[in-house]
Design a protein around this motif. Structure first.
Motif, PDB file in Angstrom:
ATOM      1  N   LEU A 109      41.356  -3.791 -31.774  1.00 43.81           N
ATOM      2  CA  LEU A 109      41.521  -4.752 -32.862  1.00 43.81           C
ATOM      3  C   LEU A 109      41.384  -4.067 -34.214  1.00 43.81           C
ATOM      4  O   LEU A 109      42.110  -4.403 -35.150  1.00 43.81           O
ATOM      5  CB  LEU A 109      40.501  -5.886 -32.746  1.00 43.81           C
ATOM      6  N   GLU A 110      40.481  -3.100 -34.329  1.00 45.46           N
ATOM      7  CA  GLU A 110      40.276  -2.421 -35.610  1.00 45.46           C
ATOM      8  C   GLU A 110      41.561  -1.752 -36.089  1.00 45.46           C
ATOM      9  O   GLU A 110      41.896  -1.810 -37.271  1.00 45.46           O
ATOM     10  CB  GLU A 110      39.141  -1.393 -35.497  1.00 45.46           C
ATOM     11  N   GLN A 111      42.296  -1.111 -35.166  1.00 42.26           N
ATOM     12  CA  GLN A 111      43.571  -0.489 -35.527  1.00 42.26           C
ATOM     13  C   GLN A 111      44.555  -1.546 -36.036  1.00 42.26           C
ATOM     14  O   GLN A 111      45.245  -1.334 -37.036  1.00 42.26           O
ATOM     15  CB  GLN A 111      44.184   0.214 -34.313  1.00 42.26           C
ATOM     16  N   ALA A 112      44.606  -2.669 -35.331  1.00 39.64           N
ATOM     17  CA  ALA A 112      45.525  -3.743 -35.718  1.00 39.64           C
ATOM     18  C   ALA A 112      45.139  -4.337 -37.069  1.00 39.64           C
ATOM     19  O   ALA A 112      46.011  -4.641 -37.886  1.00 39.64           O
ATOM     20  CB  ALA A 112      45.546  -4.832 -34.645  1.00 39.64           C
ATOM     21  N   PHE A 113      43.836  -4.496 -37.317  1.00 41.23           N
ATOM     22  CA  PHE A 113      43.375  -5.047 -38.595  1.00 41.23           C
ATOM     23  C   PHE A 113      43.804  -4.139 -39.749  1.00 41.23           C
ATOM     24  O   PHE A 113      44.308  -4.614 -40.772  1.00 41.23           O
ATOM     25  CB  PHE A 113      41.855  -5.213 -38.627  1.00 41.23           C
ATOM     26  N   LYS A 114      43.616  -2.829 -39.602  1.00 45.12           N
ATOM     27  CA  LYS A 114      43.992  -1.886 -40.659  1.00 45.12           C
ATOM     28  C   LYS A 114      45.501  -1.944 -40.932  1.00 45.12           C
ATOM     29  O   LYS A 114      45.928  -1.944 -42.078  1.00 45.12           O
ATOM     30  CB  LYS A 114      43.579  -0.462 -40.278  1.00 45.12           C
ATOM     31  N   TRP A 115      46.281  -1.977 -39.845  1.00 50.23           N
ATOM     32  CA  TRP A 115      47.736  -2.053 -39.985  1.00 50.23           C
ATOM     33  C   TRP A 115      48.141  -3.348 -40.683  1.00 50.23           C
ATOM     34  O   TRP A 115      48.976  -3.348 -41.579  1.00 50.23           O
ATOM     35  CB  TRP A 115      48.378  -1.939 -38.603  1.00 50.23           C
TER      36      TRP A 115
END
Length: 121
Positions: A109-115
């Motif tokens: 989720l952290e990767q998706a949030f940053k993107w």
């Protein structure tokens, strides 16, 4: 976190720049489900750019034709699939073919949030 909504087919967490949706086990996502999601995003993101993030922790199916309608949401800037499951990622690669906006697949989720934040900004 801005708000948390529960429906018979999913749970949604609304943030300022994105929505995270967890579809429940065994559901077959149909255009009727999609209309509920569209209504929610119309309410929370009226005239404001956002990203749709689906956190695939359960097994369910999606009618790929839904993506043609979802892509028509003007303020939807992108779609992210988050899963650690190999088959879910393979399915998402196929779904990506039906969506004409940015569509990415992530393991966290952290990767998706940053993107999502970068895409909306």
């Amino acid at each position: 976190m801005k708000d948390f909504l529960t429906f018979d087919f999913c749970d949604m967490t609304i943030y300022d720049k994105y929505v995270v949706v967890v579809i429940k086990e065994g559901i077959n996502i149909t255009p009727e489900h999609n209309m509920i999601l569209v209504n929610v995003t119309d309410k929370y993101f009226a005239n404001k750019p956002f990203v749709y993030i689906t956190h695939r922790v359960n097994s369910y199916s999606v009618d790929p034709k839904i993506y043609f309608e979802t892509a028509k949401i003007e303020n939807l800037k992108g779609f992210a699939v988050v899963s650690e499951n190999h088959q879910a990622k393979v399915n998402a690669q196929i779904e990506k073919l039906f969506f004409n906006k940015p569509f990415e697949i992530f393991s966290s989720l952290e990767q998706a949030f940053k993107w999502a934040v970068a895409l909306v900004n």
